[in-house]
Design an enzyme around this catalytic site. Structure first.
Site, mmCIF file in Angstrom:
data_model
loop_
_atom_site.group_PDB
_atom_site.id
_atom_site.type_symbol
_atom_site.label_atom_id
_atom_site.label_comp_id
_atom_site.label_asym_id
_atom_site.label_seq_id
_atom_site.Cartn_x
_atom_site.Cartn_y
_atom_site.Cartn_z
ATOM 1 N N ASP A 235 0.828 -1.197 0.000
ATOM 2 C CA ASP A 235 0.000 0.000 0.000
ATOM 3 C C ASP A 235 0.875 1.264 0.000
ATOM 4 O OD1 ASP A 235 -2.829 0.903 0.394
ATOM 5 O OD2 ASP A 235 -2.005 1.810 2.214
ATOM 6 N N GLU A 286 14.597 -15.302 0.947
ATOM 7 C CA GLU A 286 14.946 -16.298 1.969
ATOM 8 C C GLU A 286 14.006 -17.513 1.874
ATOM 9 O OE1 GLU A 286 14.284 -14.318 5.670
ATOM 10 O OE2 GLU A 286 15.865 -12.835 5.308
HETATM 11 C C1 GLC Z 1 -4.212 3.017 -0.573
HETATM 12 C C2 GLC Z 1 -5.425 2.133 -0.494
HETATM 13 C C3 GLC Z 1 -6.576 2.965 -0.064
HETATM 14 C C4 GLC Z 1 -6.276 3.509 1.324
HETATM 15 C C5 GLC Z 1 -4.973 4.296 1.316
HETATM 16 C C6 GLC Z 1 -4.476 4.537 2.706
HETATM 17 O O1 GLC Z 1 -4.331 3.959 -1.562
HETATM 18 O O2 GLC Z 1 -5.639 1.508 -1.718
HETATM 19 O O3 GLC Z 1 -7.775 2.248 -0.036
HETATM 20 O O4 GLC Z 1 -7.300 4.346 1.757
HETATM 21 O O5 GLC Z 1 -3.950 3.590 0.666
HETATM 22 O O6 GLC Z 1 -4.020 3.352 3.273
#
Ligand code: GLC
Length: 575
Positions: A235, A286
């Protein structure tokens, strides 16, 4: 030697053994499943609810994996199901190594993984390293500790500006709207330091210059790798490292942006972020098998995106340029060429994606006129809303174009049913922090997150028995339910099944795009392996090329004419 050749012969890829269930290696290509996989994104809250509380869960997913095997996907990516107060639907993690009770338990996760692997489906989990929840133990410890303490150092705490520190440390804005800094009250009751949150105030950003943070995430990676996951979707992969001068910055778009500006924000695309993924790549190596990292990095070009997938970094990164391209032949051809060139140059597969849990579903988006910034969503009175028929026709044609391209493709749950954006959710039902932080000015992402319709006649369309779905499902989805579509050979679901089967049979994921001459301006025409693909993005029908047999068409053909908003897959007649 090209980057591609170099990669094939490098020691870390030469000895990769395909799993029995994996995609077969194509001619001369390493047996790395993520190079050509079709990966299905599951948004656990909205997939299937097994407990009747109105929220989807892990046992609900396990119970329905057969539907995904039938669809023909190679892997699933699960949006976060870890312990979380759910302020941002799980992207606010309080414990990275446990399952939130609304989704089940770790044992439920293990069962899901085992069942998926039994079906030959690999499992990728979502990792959220940019920020935690404010309920994470570390953040609670930081609040209880003093300024300058090691506990505070794990996050980004700074003194405010102004005489009494009453102004935020700089002018950065949260992606969800409003300031990116929140002031805390110190334990003695006085107004205190400010902490940075690029997203909601309940999502404090980690300080990735700290060794302790790096070590903790290595531990978290190993925790899930030990359980047997096949990889991670990372993310906000472009955001972990911030310019240490914390300069003021105003994005060149009105709304705060997820990235993609020509000149990156001081909190995105910092060079040092790549060190983190080089380190993680070593952690993955790993482990036996063929584990993969896929980055969510919103950047301004595919050339920049390719920086995330150099041979010692991630394996894949999302191609958001492709997602953001309108249904228009010249622009599509441009982004396809740029992507293949840029990713090939670093020896990585291109990825392709049209929908996810953050953007307006492509059955609606591709027909919209006007601006539609990522994450902003659309509401009931959005100008230029298309009729559903045009939206669906374009979505089917656009997906058939995407699935004919070499590389790895992402499918977002529900697009195989042709689901449209639920733009007409009642205001009272909305849950996205974007909606609240902008006082309703931006609708946010709830419209693409509505629970799936499984059975047209059943209560809640079979998503949940007994519960009230956490977002209401529109009546119009009855006809789009999975059971209705399974029985119809012309349905969008049947089309997806056929596309995935043909894609595997003809090894399109490991092929090559060769543009064919003679196509009209509004038409894309290319070969990949032994198929010819023609996509008509224009408004007039075009003639099928001679000497071909139609394997698949996303709309009924009128004789030898391909209608507007239609893609066909063809095979040359033998002889
Ligand atoms: C990313 C995710 C989104 C989330 C953001 C904060 O963009 O896809 O859904 O709100 O990160 O974590």
């Amino acid at each position: 030697m090209t980057a591609q050749q170099d990669l094939r012969s490098s020691p870390d890829t030469a000895d990769v053994v395909p799993r029995e269930t994996g995609a077969p290696p194509g001619p001369g290509m390493p047996a790395q499943w993520w190079r050509s996989a079709v990966i299905y994104q599951i948004y656990p809250r909205s997939f299937h609810d097994s407990t009747g509380d109105g929220v989807g869960d892990l046992p609900g997913i396990t119970a329905r994996l057969g539907a995904l095997q039938e669809l023909g996907v190679d892997a699933i990516w699960l949006s976060p199901f870890m312990t979380s107060p759910q302020k941002d639907a799980g992207y606010d993690v309080a414990d990275y190594c446990d399952v939130d009770p609304i989704f089940g338990t770790l044992a439920d996760f293990d069962a899901l993984l085992e069942r998926a692997h039994g079906f030959g489906i690999r499992v990728i989990v979502d990792l959220v390293p940019n920020h935690s929840s404010d309920q994470h133990l570390w953040f609670q410890q930081a609040l209880a500790a003093a300024p300058g303490s090691p506990e505070r150092a794990r996050y980004i705490f700074r003194e405010g500006r102004g005489e009494q520190g009453e102004q935020p440390p700089n002018n950065w804005q949260s992606i969800f709207g409003g300031p990116a800094w929140t002031r805390i009250t110190e334990t003695d009751g006085t107004p205190g330091q400010w902490y940075l949150h690029l997203f909601d105030s309940s999502q404090p950003d980690f300080d990735w210059s700290q060794e302790e943070v790096k070590e903790e995430f290595r531990r978290i990676l190993r925790f899930w790798l030990d359980r047997g996951v096949d990889g991670f979707r990372v993310d906000v992969a472009h955001g972990l490292v911030k310019d240490q001068d914390f300069p003021d910055y105003t994005p060149d778009v009105d709304a705060a942006s997820m990235g993609g500006e020509e000149t990156p924000a001081p909190y995105f695309e910092q060079t040092a972020v790549h060190e983190i993924y080089r380190d993680w790549r070593l952690v993955l190596e790993e482990y036996p098998g063929d584990r993969a990292l896929c980055g969510e990095a919103w950047v301004s070009s595919v050339a920049k995106a390719a920086l995330w997938v150099r041979p010692d970094e991630m394996h894949q990164t999302f191609n958001f340029q492709y997602l953001e391209t309108p249904w228009e032949a010249e622009q599509l051809r441009g982004v396809i060429d740029d992507s293949l060139y840029a990713f090939n140059a670093v020896g990585a597969p291109s990825t392709w994606v049209l929908s996810n849990h953050d953007v307006v579903r492509h059955a609606t988006r591709l027909s919209l006129t006007g601006e539609n910034p990522q994450g902003t969503g659309i509401g009931p009175a959005h100008p230029g809303l298309p009729d559903r028929e045009t939206g669906l026709a374009r979505a089917r044609a656009a997906t058939a174009l995407m699935l004919a391209l070499p590389g790895s493709a992402y499918i977002y749950q529900g697009e195989e049913l042709g689901l449209d954006e639920v733009h007409d959710l009642p205001d009272a039902a909305r849950q996205d922090p974007t909606w609240f932080r902008t006082a309703g000015e931006r609708f946010g992402r709830d419209g693409c997150r509505v629970p799936l319709p499984w059975a047209g006649e059943a209560e809640n369309f079979g998503f949940s028995s007994g519960g009230t779905p956490w977002l209401p499902q529109p009546e119009r989805w009855e006809d789009l339910s999975r059971d209705v579509q399974r029985a119809d050979p012309d349905s969008t679901l049947s089309l997806y099944r056929r596309m995935l089967a043909l894609r595997a049979e003809h090894d399109l994921g490991l092929g090559e795009v060769r543009w064919l001459p003679g196509a009209e301006d509004a038409v894309l025409m290319f070969s990949n392996q032994d198929l010819t693909v023609l996509a008509n993005t224009g408004t007039k029908p075009v003639a099928l090329p001679a000497g071909h047999q139609v394997l698949l068409a996303t709309a009924p053909l009128a004789g030898s004419q391909v209608p507007a908003d239609c893609t066909v897959w063809l095979q040359r007649h033998a002889g």
